[in-house]
Design an enzyme around this catalytic site. Structure first.
Site, PDB file in Angstrom:
ATOM      1  N   ASP A   1       0.826  -1.237  -0.023  1.00 33.74           N
ATOM      2  CA  ASP A   1       0.103  -0.042  -0.240  1.00 33.74           C
ATOM      3  C   ASP A   1       0.792   1.025   0.011  1.00 33.74           C
ATOM      4  O   ASP A   1       2.259   1.140   0.376  1.00 33.74           O
ATOM      5  CB  ASP A   1      -0.914  -0.076   1.134  1.00 33.74           C
TER       6      ASP A   1
HETATM    7  C1  NOJ Z   1      -3.832   4.037   0.062  1.00 38.46           C
HETATM    8  C2  NOJ Z   1      -5.180   2.890  -0.017  1.00 38.46           C
HETATM    9  O1  NOJ Z   1      -5.315   2.148   1.414  1.00 38.46           O
HETATM   10  C3  NOJ Z   1      -5.298   1.866  -0.920  1.00 38.46           C
HETATM   11  O2  NOJ Z   1      -6.432   0.929  -0.640  1.00 38.46           O
HETATM   12  C4  NOJ Z   1      -5.247   2.642  -2.503  1.00 38.46           C
HETATM   13  O3  NOJ Z   1      -5.323   1.453  -3.512  1.00 38.46           O
HETATM   14  C5  NOJ Z   1      -4.081   3.457  -2.556  1.00 38.46           C
HETATM   15  N1  NOJ Z   1      -4.026   4.207  -1.497  1.00 38.46           N
HETATM   16  C6  NOJ Z   1      -3.849   4.065  -3.890  1.00 38.46           C
HETATM   17  O4  NOJ Z   1      -4.741   4.947  -3.927  1.00 38.46           O
END
Ligand code: NOJ
Length: 743
Positions: free
Chosen positions: A289
């Site tokens: 993430d």
């Molecule tokens: C953080 C989020 O937790 C995740 O779900 C997402 O895909 C990414 N950012 C990218 O935007």
């Protein structure tokens, strides 16, 4: 230049071999493997690390900080994938840099959070799940993929599979609620919808099951907070949807921000290698993430970012989202002998394999086609599907004296509330490339349905979340002169989603005060809710005539709600999550344990002094404009053997006078186990349609796998013993029978 020519030749040779092999009955995999290997042989260490690096573009913001050097990094061949970049034109422009300006011309992979639709926005995932219609959920993912790929995207960061029992946690909006079985079914439907049968087709994209794992169990419901659960709970409650996604062929997995067993998920070898690779045989790639490698430093698990990178790669991470840790330190770590280049090769192979599967080496621009974009995005068909899907997601929570549906000839409606004429909130959080200015307000939807036949007396009344009461007077005035009041209240879209936890989950601001004042008028009052989580609604439930939960319904919201308010569609949604009476009951979920002192009137039992144990609305609950009767359950046997099956049937009859759909739910309870078992567990459901007076028999077949769980030895086993089996209209309204499982 020379080397690029060589590459093309190599790829061509590999393709020719492939044609021969296919004739000889070889698998496509062999071709891809060979092409990947030929390419890998040509790559420098820096180029390999580039493939393991994912940067955001500056087109959209979905995380804490940007890197303004992403364009230079593309040109240097130091980034292999980009997210938050879409449209055929923009992706083509970036792709050109990668293909034409770098030494090897390896195409970029474009990812994005296509969570509930891309341009045509569907209900938030919690709402999608409330349809309990896996065919429709699959179709929504297919349409989302069709629109997203037409805008240059190859990869969605979905489905989000985090089971949660905490409605304070804002990301409950983005998942499928509290149940592992239901979430696993959604996982399968979505992976199939996004990826289709052929990743090389132009309208399919890579799915990403996220966030592995247990991100939905943060302490106190606060986003990114510590998770501390047992391994048995992890395996029985939080992992099944991920396992289902892997079984369905999900191409990628995203790690989670949280720690688990004291180890940040992004550095967890247990999760990313032992379980994912060794137990489940996952063969796609693992992405982190957003900066979650870097976050191992504040977690207190890594000394510095370099150390964090080492921990992540050894745990099983293949691609670093936005953190630039691999980008900055991996090459040095190889030189220092801290990281073996073979691990890097393995990760790069996994990533390149996906690029080959998508056909990017055959034509890197194939997804960035303005003509497809113009013809496939937000089509009439997609909008028609969105409207039907949205109305199927609504849950009728209360309908006293058949207040709904409203009669066609209702003379006047007082349409009140901050969400009655609001466009912005309708598409919810994580609405990707959705354009809220295209969404249909409730006011417009009612107007579209009723034309001039009904007078709409509109007043905003209050804002969503402040203490301004100056609009109350106007709201009361229009209410007094109308036949019925429709009050649209709820949350801001961004009061749920990422970084949007709430400690108080009642209606924000003074909306409930406005409701109380309207109630005093004694008119029929329908509450339309728009929100991204369960809310505490005891007062609303006690005093409204009807309550329709619409979540955030997406682009076609107003039309879909009007369809239900006027009975063009009979509501069929069921809650994928319990609605507590009070925030202090959280975590509250239907599949809890019995305890040694289950609640009775006697003082020393497990209960509160001030609120009941039960939810206001249970998991699986939802009303219809018609009524359904359930027969007693019939079993084909009372004893089931480990290698046998058990067939359970009920007959459901529509006892009302209009067509309706019902979600028939099957639950089990094992009375004694090597570890204690939940009081109920969903193990099957069917959504059926019945005309007035019509009956249907609904059958379920169970095998040992439906009865199995990770037991005291951490083994997935069914244990012989006595079971209760329930079938009914919700987790509480059920018929019950028994059977025994023998060796
Ligand atoms: C953080 C989020 O937790 C995740 O779900 C997402 O895909 C990414 N950012 C990218 O935007």
């Amino acid at each position: 230049m020379k080397i690029r020519t060589l590459l093309i030749i190599l790829l061509f040779v590999a393709s020719c071999n492939m044609a021969d092999r296919e004739r000889e009955g070889w698998f496509v995999d062999a071709r891809t493997e060979k092409r990947v290997d030929s390419l890998l042989d040509l790559m420098t260490l820096e180029e390999k690390i580039g493939q393991m690096t994912l940067f955001t573009s500056d087109m959209d913001v979905t995380g804490p900080f940007m890197r303004d050097h992403y364009v230079e990094s593309i040109r240097e061949g130091r980034v292999g994938a980009i997210f938050n970049a879409y449209t055929a034109e923009f992706t083509r422009k970036l792709q050109q840099m990668a293909v034409e300006e770098t030494r090897l011309g390896i195409p970029l992979l474009f990812g994005y959070d296509v969570i509930h639709g891309h341009r045509t926005i569907f209900p938030i995932p919690l709402g999608e799940t409330a349809t309990w219609d896996m065919q429709a959920i699959k179709e929504s993912a297919r349409i989302a993929a069709q629109e997203a790929t037409a805008e240059g995207l190859h990869w969605t960061f979905a489905p989000m599979l985090d089971v949660t029992r905490d409605p304070r946690w804002g990301r409950i909006a983005e998942g499928s609620g509290e149940d592992p079985f239901l979430t696993a079914e959604v996982a399968r439907a979505k992976v199939r919808g996004y990826q289709g049968d052929d990743l090389g087709a132009l309208n399919t994209m890579l799915a990403c099951a996220k966030h592995m794992a247990a991100y939905g169990a943060p302490q106190a419901g606060r986003d990114y907070h510590t998770v501390d659960i047992s391994e048995i709970t992890l395996r029985n409650k939080f992992l099944p949807p991920f396992k289902a996604a892997v079984e369905e062929g999900a191409a990628t997995i995203m790690t989670a921000f949280n720690e688990l067993f004291g180890v940040p998920a992004t550095g967890s070898r247990l999760l990313l290698t032992d379980i994912l690779r060794d137990e489940w045989n996952f063969n796609g790639f693992v992405v982190t993430d957003y900066t979650s490698i870097n976050e191992m430093v504040p977690h207190g698990f890594a000394r510095d970012e370099k150390h964090a990178g080492e921990l992540a790669i050894h745990a099983g991470v293949d691609m670093d989202m936005q953190g630039a840790v691999f980008h900055d330190y991996l090459a040095v770590q190889v030189e220092e002998g801290i990281v073996d280049e073979a691990i890097i090769d393995r990760a790069v192979k996994r990533i390149l394999t996906m690029k080959f599967e998508l056909g990017l080496f055959d034509d890197p621009y194939r997804y960035s086609d303005p003509e497809r974009e113009a013809s496939l995005v937000m089509t009439e068909e997609n909008l028609a599907f969105a409207r039907d899907f949205a109305r199927r997601s609504f849950v009728l929570l209360k309908n006293e004296n058949n207040t709904l549906p409203l009669p066609d000839d209702v003379g006047s409606i007082a349409l009140i509330g901050p969400l009655a004429d609001n466009q912005r909130e309708l598409i919810g959080s994580w609405s990707a490339a959705g354009d809220y200015t295209q969404s249909v307000t409730l006011r417009q939807g009612i107007k579209n349905r009723q034309g001039n036949q009904t007078r709409i007396n509109y007043a905003r009344g209050a804002n969503i979340d402040d203490d301004d009461r100056t609009g109350f007077g106007e709201a009361l005035r229009v209410a007094a002169m109308s036949d019925v009041i429709v009050l649209a209240v709820g949350e801001y879209a961004l009061q749920s989603g990422e970084a949007a936890s709430r400690a108080d989950i009642s209606l924000p601001g003074v909306q409930e005060e406005l409701f109380d004042q309207l109630v005093r008028l004694g008119k029929p009052l329908v509450v339309v809710l728009m929100n991204g989580r369960p809310l505490t609604l005891e007062n609303i439930d006690a005093n409204a005539c009807a309550i329709l939960e619409t979540w955030f319904p997406g682009t076609t919201a107003g039309d879909a709600i009007a369809d239900v308010l006027f009975g063009d569609y009979n509501p069929s949604g069921k809650l994928p999550v319990s609605f507590p009476r009070h925030v202090g009951q959280i975590p509250l979920f239907y599949n809890h344990k019995n305890t040694g002192r289950p609640k009775t009137e006697f003082k020393f039992t497990s209960k509160y002094l001030d609120v009941p144990n039960s939810p206001l609305y249970p998991f699986g609950y939802g009303l219809s404009y018609t009524t359904f009767d359930y027969s007693e359950i019939t079993l084909d046997k009372n004893e089931m053997s480990m290698d046998g099956t058990l067939r359970a049937s009920v007959t459901v009859t529509n006892t009302g006078n209009r067509f309706g759909e019902e979600v028939v739910q099957l639950y089990i309870r094992q009375l004694v186990g090597s570890i204690t078992r939940p009081v109920k567990e969903l193990k099957g459901f069917r959504k059926i349609g019945l005309g007035p007076g019509e009956s249907k028999e609904v059958d379920f077949e169970l095998t040992w796998k439906d009865l199995a769980f990770y037991n005291a030895d951490n083994k997935f086993r069914a244990e012989p013993g006595y079971f209760h089996l329930f079938i009914g209209a919700s987790s509480e309204e059920v018929q019950k029978t028994r059977f025994v499982l023998t060796e």
